[in-house]
Design a protein around this motif. Structure first.
Motif, PDB file in Angstrom:
ATOM      1  N   LEU A  48       3.614   4.547  -0.368  1.00  0.00           N
ATOM      2  CA  LEU A  48       3.822   3.114  -0.132  1.00  0.00           C
ATOM      3  C   LEU A  48       2.530   2.399   0.276  1.00  0.00           C
ATOM      4  N   GLY A  49       1.503   3.176   0.633  1.00  0.00           N
ATOM      5  CA  GLY A  49       0.235   2.566   1.057  1.00  0.00           C
ATOM      6  C   GLY A  49       0.378   1.774   2.353  1.00  0.00           C
ATOM      7  N   GLN A  50       1.333   2.211   3.212  1.00  0.00           N
ATOM      8  CA  GLN A  50       1.578   1.495   4.474  1.00  0.00           C
ATOM      9  C   GLN A  50       0.843   2.164   5.643  1.00  0.00           C
ATOM     10  N   THR A  51       0.924   1.515   6.808  1.00  0.00           N
ATOM     11  CA  THR A  51       0.392   2.123   8.032  1.00  0.00           C
ATOM     12  C   THR A  51       1.491   2.942   8.707  1.00  0.00           C
ATOM     13  N   VAL A  52       1.077   3.964   9.451  1.00  0.00           N
ATOM     14  CA  VAL A  52       1.984   4.780  10.262  1.00  0.00           C
ATOM     15  C   VAL A  52       1.292   5.044  11.589  1.00  0.00           C
ATOM     16  N   VAL A  53       2.045   4.973  12.680  1.00  0.00           N
ATOM     17  CA  VAL A  53       1.468   5.313  13.981  1.00  0.00           C
ATOM     18  C   VAL A  53       1.756   6.787  14.283  1.00  0.00           C
ATOM     19  N   PHE A  54       0.723   7.489  14.728  1.00  0.00           N
ATOM     20  CA  PHE A  54       0.900   8.901  15.060  1.00  0.00           C
ATOM     21  C   PHE A  54       0.159   9.239  16.352  1.00  0.00           C
ATOM     22  N   PRO A  55       0.648  10.279  17.063  1.00  0.00           N
ATOM     23  CA  PRO A  55      -0.029  10.661  18.312  1.00  0.00           C
ATOM     24  C   PRO A  55      -1.277  11.471  18.013  1.00  0.00           C
ATOM     25  N   THR A  56      -2.314  11.290  18.799  1.00  0.00           N
ATOM     26  CA  THR A  56      -3.446  12.224  18.786  1.00  0.00           C
ATOM     27  C   THR A  56      -3.617  12.696  20.230  1.00  0.00           C
ATOM     28  N   GLU A  57      -4.490  13.649  20.444  1.00  0.00           N
ATOM     29  CA  GLU A  57      -4.707  14.146  21.814  1.00  0.00           C
ATOM     30  C   GLU A  57      -5.388  13.105  22.688  1.00  0.00           C
ATOM     31  N   THR A  58      -5.999  12.066  22.077  1.00  0.00           N
ATOM     32  CA  THR A  58      -6.679  11.045  22.888  1.00  0.00           C
ATOM     33  C   THR A  58      -5.732   9.881  23.181  1.00  0.00           C
ATOM     34  N   VAL A  59      -5.418   9.099  22.123  1.00  0.00           N
ATOM     35  CA  VAL A  59      -4.487   7.963  22.243  1.00  0.00           C
ATOM     36  C   VAL A  59      -3.707   7.911  20.928  1.00  0.00           C
ATOM     37  N   TYR A  60      -2.677   7.082  20.854  1.00  0.00           N
ATOM     38  CA  TYR A  60      -1.952   6.927  19.583  1.00  0.00           C
ATOM     39  C   TYR A  60      -2.836   6.177  18.582  1.00  0.00           C
ATOM     40  N   GLY A  61      -2.754   6.594  17.313  1.00  0.00           N
ATOM     41  CA  GLY A  61      -3.563   5.971  16.271  1.00  0.00           C
ATOM     42  C   GLY A  61      -2.690   5.218  15.279  1.00  0.00           C
ATOM     43  N   LEU A  62      -3.258   4.134  14.733  1.00  0.00           N
ATOM     44  CA  LEU A  62      -2.575   3.364  13.681  1.00  0.00           C
ATOM     45  C   LEU A  62      -3.242   3.758  12.370  1.00  0.00           C
ATOM     46  N   GLY A  63      -2.580   4.657  11.625  1.00  0.00           N
ATOM     47  CA  GLY A  63      -3.237   5.277  10.484  1.00  0.00           C
ATOM     48  C   GLY A  63      -2.900   4.633   9.155  1.00  0.00           C
ATOM     49  N   ALA A  64      -3.837   4.781   8.215  1.00  0.00           N
ATOM     50  CA  ALA A  64      -3.612   4.411   6.807  1.00  0.00           C
ATOM     51  C   ALA A  64      -4.612   5.221   5.988  1.00  0.00           C
ATOM     52  N   LEU A  65      -4.377   5.294   4.683  1.00  0.00           N
ATOM     53  CA  LEU A  65      -5.293   6.048   3.819  1.00  0.00           C
ATOM     54  C   LEU A  65      -6.706   5.497   3.954  1.00  0.00           C
ATOM     55  N   ALA A  66      -7.656   6.370   4.315  1.00  0.00           N
ATOM     56  CA  ALA A  66      -9.021   5.896   4.555  1.00  0.00           C
ATOM     57  C   ALA A  66      -9.743   5.558   3.257  1.00  0.00           C
ATOM     58  N   LEU A  67      -9.356   6.215   2.170  1.00  0.00           N
ATOM     59  CA  LEU A  67     -10.121   6.031   0.933  1.00  0.00           C
ATOM     60  C   LEU A  67      -9.488   4.998   0.003  1.00  0.00           C
ATOM     61  N   ASP A  68      -8.498   4.273   0.535  1.00  0.00           N
ATOM     62  CA  ASP A  68      -7.808   3.239  -0.231  1.00  0.00           C
ATOM     63  C   ASP A  68      -8.007   1.917   0.521  1.00  0.00           C
ATOM     64  N   ALA A  69      -8.883   1.065  -0.029  1.00  0.00           N
ATOM     65  CA  ALA A  69      -9.272  -0.148   0.704  1.00  0.00           C
ATOM     66  C   ALA A  69      -8.076  -1.059   0.980  1.00  0.00           C
ATOM     67  N   THR A  70      -7.105  -1.103   0.055  1.00  0.00           N
ATOM     68  CA  THR A  70      -5.943  -1.983   0.272  1.00  0.00           C
ATOM     69  C   THR A  70      -5.106  -1.458   1.428  1.00  0.00           C
ATOM     70  N   ALA A  71      -4.873  -0.149   1.457  1.00  0.00           N
ATOM     71  CA  ALA A  71      -4.101   0.440   2.560  1.00  0.00           C
ATOM     72  C   ALA A  71      -4.838   0.231   3.883  1.00  0.00           C
ATOM     73  N   ALA A  72      -6.143   0.503   3.882  1.00  0.00           N
ATOM     74  CA  ALA A  72      -6.923   0.390   5.123  1.00  0.00           C
ATOM     75  C   ALA A  72      -6.949  -1.054   5.633  1.00  0.00           C
ATOM     76  N   SER A  73      -6.887  -2.018   4.702  1.00  0.00           N
ATOM     77  CA  SER A  73      -6.943  -3.420   5.138  1.00  0.00           C
ATOM     78  C   SER A  73      -5.714  -3.771   5.991  1.00  0.00           C
ATOM     79  N   LYS A  74      -4.601  -3.035   5.796  1.00  0.00           N
ATOM     80  CA  LYS A  74      -3.387  -3.327   6.577  1.00  0.00           C
ATOM     81  C   LYS A  74      -3.574  -2.977   8.056  1.00  0.00           C
ATOM     82  N   ILE A  75      -4.477  -2.044   8.331  1.00  0.00           N
ATOM     83  CA  ILE A  75      -4.774  -1.717   9.740  1.00  0.00           C
ATOM     84  C   ILE A  75      -5.329  -2.962  10.434  1.00  0.00           C
ATOM     85  N   PHE A  76      -6.280  -3.623   9.763  1.00  0.00           N
ATOM     86  CA  PHE A  76      -6.924  -4.798  10.364  1.00  0.00           C
ATOM     87  C   PHE A  76      -5.907  -5.920  10.575  1.00  0.00           C
TER      88      PHE A  76
END
Ligand code: TXA
Ligand code: MG
Length: 404
Positions: A48-76
């Motif tokens: 779907l090229g959407q964002t997903v929030v996931f836990p990391t050992e530091t803080v929760y991250g708002l993730g999206a495909l890093a190599l897909d500029a359209t997906a990554a733009s949704k983070i911003f």
């Protein structure tokens, strides 16, 4: 789609059900529910090229495909993040790391040592960007890309199942404290994304240490102190580099060096933008004797008096964050016109525990509806350096007080 049209689903993931057998980059997952949640998250990200929030050992991250500029733009869009603030790319294996680097790039010896000791973990390293692979939206046009391999089983398993590097800033509206629990994320971003994976409270509680070891002098520059301490980095470099003349120096930005070019570009948190600030003012209480000893000092009782509401009728609700064994607590006494909300952070001798609680403290007191927060400084050794880096940015003012 506008970012407010989502119904946000929260799915539990059990980190203890995920293992990475040694010599394998593929997770083994014993809980059916966790596996299903991870597969759904991967579908949201990859198909779907959407964002997903996931836990990391530091803080929760708002993730999206890093190599897909359209997906990554949704983070911003979702975070309201300024486009000139670059993102960290998260990988689940060394093979994935290499797929991001320029062909033939030789990893510096210092990085090999740091990765051997701290990856997977709370350390982010800058690498030269491969322009054929990493979109400019990720790096905000920097010549470098920040990469880390998280150790949280849910994060690493998600990246492995998606089989793609994920860009992920902290999962908060820009300028707010970083979330360390799924509930923090839900309260902040509910309706702005489809899926939050809930893996419980993050262990470290502060973001990763961001390191630049790419300068010609070979030194290690700490752009953002974080979960891996400067002392840890110095220790492993001393241990693994036997030629004493060749041990890189570890330089902390703003403490040991200044970098005007970097400071004018917002390449590290808080240098240009407001950061870590809850909805109400935070005041920093300086209680450790200063070296100069010349700054004016206010008696704590006088300071408290100055915080009361002028009309005298309404109480002011004040949140206090300090080490569990701080002397400050003796002075937080019942007072007319003040309602205290206490958040003890952990023992002074254990800054890692204080780090673990810091953002939860700011967000919990915000939720309690305090009008103002007071936070006491801690020594800047070990995790204390990262704690004070965040606290200074969260605080709108500071006051040197005398506890009497
Ligand atoms: O622990 C963490 O690092 C968390 C979790 C989710 O992994 N992520 C995180 O991301 O804290 P964020 O975006 O909130 O902070 C990362 C910071 C950015 O603000 C940016 O300033 C710095 O890392 N950064 C990213 N790429 C950079 C680059 N190429 N050069 C210098 N700094 C960079
Ligand atoms: Mg952040």
């Amino acid at each position: 789609m506008a970012p407010t049209e989502f119904t946000t689903q929260v799915l539990k993931c059990d980190p203890s059900s995920i293992t990475f057998p040694s010599s394998s980059d593929e997770p083994q997952i014993s809980s059916e529910a966790t596996l299903e949640a991870l597969k759904l998250a991967s579908h949201h990200l990859v198909d779907l090229g959407q964002t997903v929030v996931f836990p990391t050992e530091t803080v929760y991250g708002l993730g999206a495909l890093a190599l897909d500029a359209t997906a990554a733009s949704k983070i911003f869009l979702t975070k309201g993040r300024p486009p000139d603030n670059p993102l960290i790319v998260h990988v689940s294996s060394f093979k994935m790391l290499h797929s991001l680097l320029p062909p033939g790039y030789a990893i510096p010896k210092s990085y090999e040592i740091l990765m051997k000791h701290f990856w997977p973990g709370a350390l982010t390293l800058l690498f030269p960007r491969n322009p054929d692979v990493v979109p400019t939206i990720i790096t905000a046009n920097q010549p470098t890309v920040a990469i880390r391999m998280p150790s949280h089983p849910v994060a690493r398993a998600l990246i492995a199942i998606a089989n793609a590097p994920l860009a992920a800033p902290s999962a908060n509206t820009s300028g707010k404290p970083s979330p360390t629990k799924a509930d923090h994320v839900y309260r902040d971003l509910n309706g702005k994304l489809g899926l939050i994976l809930d893996g419980g409270a993050c262990g470290v509680g502060l973001e990763s240490t961001v390191v630049d070891g790419l300068h010609e002098d070979g030194n290690i520059r700490v752009l953002r102190p974080g979960g891996i301490t400067v002392e840890d980095i110095e220790r492993v470099l001393r241990k693994d580099i036997h030629d004493l003349g060749n041990i890189p120096k570890v330089l902390v930005h703003k403490r040991d060096y200044a970098d005007e070019q970097m400071e004018s570009a917002p390449t590290t948190p808080g240098m240009k933008y407001r950061h870590y600030s809850p909805a109400v003012p935070v005041n920093l209480l300086l209680t450790i004797p200063s070296l100069s000893g010349i700054e004016p000092t206010t008696r704590f009782s006088d300071y408290i008096g100055s915080l009361r509401k002028d009309d005298g009728n309404e109480s002011v609700k004040i949140g206090v964050l300090a080490a569990t064994d701080s002397k400050l607590w003796e002075f937080i006494q019942p007072e007319d016109g003040i309602v205290w909300c206490r958040y003890p952070l952990g023992p002074l001798a254990e800054p890692s525990v204080i780090a673990h609680h810091l953002f939860d403290g700011l967000l919990s007191l915000e939720k309690e509806g305090v009008h103002l927060m007071l936070i006491e400084e801690v020594d800047e050794d070990r995790e204390g350096l990262a704690i004070m880096n965040r606290v200074r940015k969260a605080a709108s003012e500071s006051v040197r007080i005398e506890l009497q």
